[in-house]
Design an enzyme around this catalytic site. Structure first.
Site, PDB file in Angstrom:
ATOM      1  N   VAL A 142       2.405  10.025  -5.737  1.00 47.17           N
ATOM      2  CA  VAL A 142       2.796  11.396  -5.493  1.00 47.17           C
ATOM      3  C   VAL A 142       3.989  11.864  -5.755  1.00 47.17           C
ATOM      4  CG1 VAL A 142       2.882  13.057  -3.574  1.00 47.17           C
ATOM      5  CG2 VAL A 142       1.065  11.080  -3.553  1.00 47.17           C
ATOM      6  N   HIS A 168      -5.937  -5.597  -2.478  1.00 46.11           N
ATOM      7  CA  HIS A 168      -6.875  -5.655  -1.682  1.00 46.11           C
ATOM      8  C   HIS A 168      -7.308  -7.023  -1.056  1.00 46.11           C
ATOM      9  CE1 HIS A 168      -8.254  -1.157  -1.622  1.00 46.11           C
ATOM     10  NE2 HIS A 168      -7.094  -1.381  -1.174  1.00 46.11           N
ATOM     11  N   HIS A 225       1.122   4.333  -2.669  1.00 50.13           N
ATOM     12  CA  HIS A 225       0.869   5.845  -2.098  1.00 50.13           C
ATOM     13  C   HIS A 225       1.985   6.524  -2.483  1.00 50.13           C
ATOM     14  CE1 HIS A 225      -3.036   5.611   0.559  1.00 50.13           C
ATOM     15  NE2 HIS A 225      -3.097   4.505  -0.508  1.00 50.13           N
ATOM     16  N   ASN A 244      -3.113   8.594   4.292  1.00 51.00           N
ATOM     17  CA  ASN A 244      -1.934   7.878   4.820  1.00 51.00           C
ATOM     18  C   ASN A 244      -1.888   8.029   6.523  1.00 51.00           C
ATOM     19  OD1 ASN A 244      -0.973   7.650   2.307  1.00 51.00           O
ATOM     20  ND2 ASN A 244       0.062   9.732   2.417  1.00 51.00           N
ATOM     21  N   ARG A 269       0.892  -1.310   0.023  1.00 43.95           N
ATOM     22  CA  ARG A 269       0.201   0.145  -0.014  1.00 43.95           C
ATOM     23  C   ARG A 269       0.859   1.441  -0.005  1.00 43.95           C
ATOM     24  NH1 ARG A 269      -2.658   3.097   4.078  1.00 43.95           N
ATOM     25  NH2 ARG A 269      -4.702   4.208   3.295  1.00 43.95           N
TER      26      ARG A 269
END
Length: 298
Positions: free
Chosen positions: A72, A172, A68, A96, A64
């Site tokens: 970015v 997931h 993330h 986050n 994860r």
């Protein structure tokens, strides 16, 4: 940050090896550390294996956070920077909050393999960012309530197709979500959620309290990387709204059906999408820095 010894061991190796690579060698390559630090990959793998054996949830956390980070500013470890002069940490962003744990491209690959998922060849040689972007973390990461077209657009902005998006969502199949992320779905999502599934999840997620209570994203095999996630979606048992929209009469229904019937295809597409994502806007050569402390600039 959880399992700090894991990250420190890995960072020590990579700092040493990066410091001994010249700019002419500084491009992503699967053999980047072969000369300067030949034991790096083996040591990282062993460290990750030990960490996951102590806490199975670490595998999902690593996957994860790698995701993330890459969404970015590219895969540049900006998510690890703490608040400091001129820096507002991405850790403060809602997606986050309370969940920033170990994140490395190699660690993500090894974590997948440790829980039964695929492995893949990782090109190495990334450097660390000198900046972070709370704004991008707040606006550029997919929302847990995002509709399908929004998800497709967000992934497209990062060079990923709708198929890549569905495959990566399959991560997931492991991990957990906090109650506040799925409360609205299990209490108010009506005909788009299986009634028995919603009832089961309500027992662990009260309507007015317990925001941080956890539930597995895959109720069937929560600790194994398999294709049950997609089978759950077909049965309207996706935990998050952004999960269930992948199978809700839209353009990705056929991909979900395909993965639910063909676990090998899911795993091969997942590996291919992880490679594509990991090569999203990397810093190489003289770009960025080599951080000796994960959360602070040198």
């Amino acid at each position: 940050m959880a399992s700090s010894n894991t990250i420190k061991s890995i960072i020590f190796l990579l700092i040493f090896s990066l410091a001994n690579n010249t700019p002419c060698e500084a491009q992503l390559s699967s053999t980047f550390y072969d000369s300067s630090c030949p034991n790096a990959l083996r040591t990282i793998r062993t460290t990750i294996r030990t960490s996951i054996s102590r806490e199975r949830r670490m595998a999902a956390s690593i996957l994860r956070l790698h995701f993330h980070d890459c969404f970015v500013q590219g895969c540049d470890a900006s998510i690890l920077l703490d608040d400091g002069p001129g820096i507002i940490s991405e850790k403060n962003a809602l997606p986050n909050k309370g969940s920033v744990r170990d994140v490395l491209t190699l660690a993500a690959r090894d974590a997948s393999e440790m829980v039964g998922g695929p492995s893949w060849s990782v090109k190495l040689g990334r450097r660390d960012s000198t900046t972070a972007s709370l704004l991008q973390a707040e606006t550029g990461l997919p929302s847990f309530k995002a509709p399908l077209e929004s998800l497709i657009s967000t992934f497209s902005n990062n060079g990923l197709s709708a198929r890549d998006m569905v495959a990566l969502s399959g991560a997931h199949t492991i991990g957990q979500a906090q109650c506040f992320l799925f409360r609205d779905r299990i209490y108010n999502n009506g005909s788009d959620v299986d009634a028995g599934f919603a009832s089961t999840r309500r027992r662990g997620c009260p309507i007015n309290e317990g925001n941080e209570k956890l539930a597995p994203l895959d109720l069937v095999t929560p600790n194994s990387f398999d294709n049950n996630y997609f089978k759950n979606l077909i049965q309207k048992k996706g935990l998050l709204e952004s999960d269930q929209v992948l199978f809700s009469g839209g353009s990705t229904d056929d991909i979900v059906r395909e993965y639910s019937n063909n676990p090998s295809k899911f795993k091969s597409d997942f590996a291919a999408a992880m490679i594509k994502m990991s090569e999203n806007r990397p810093l190489t050569g003289q770009e960025g820095v080599i951080r000796r402390i994960c959360g602070a600039l040198p």
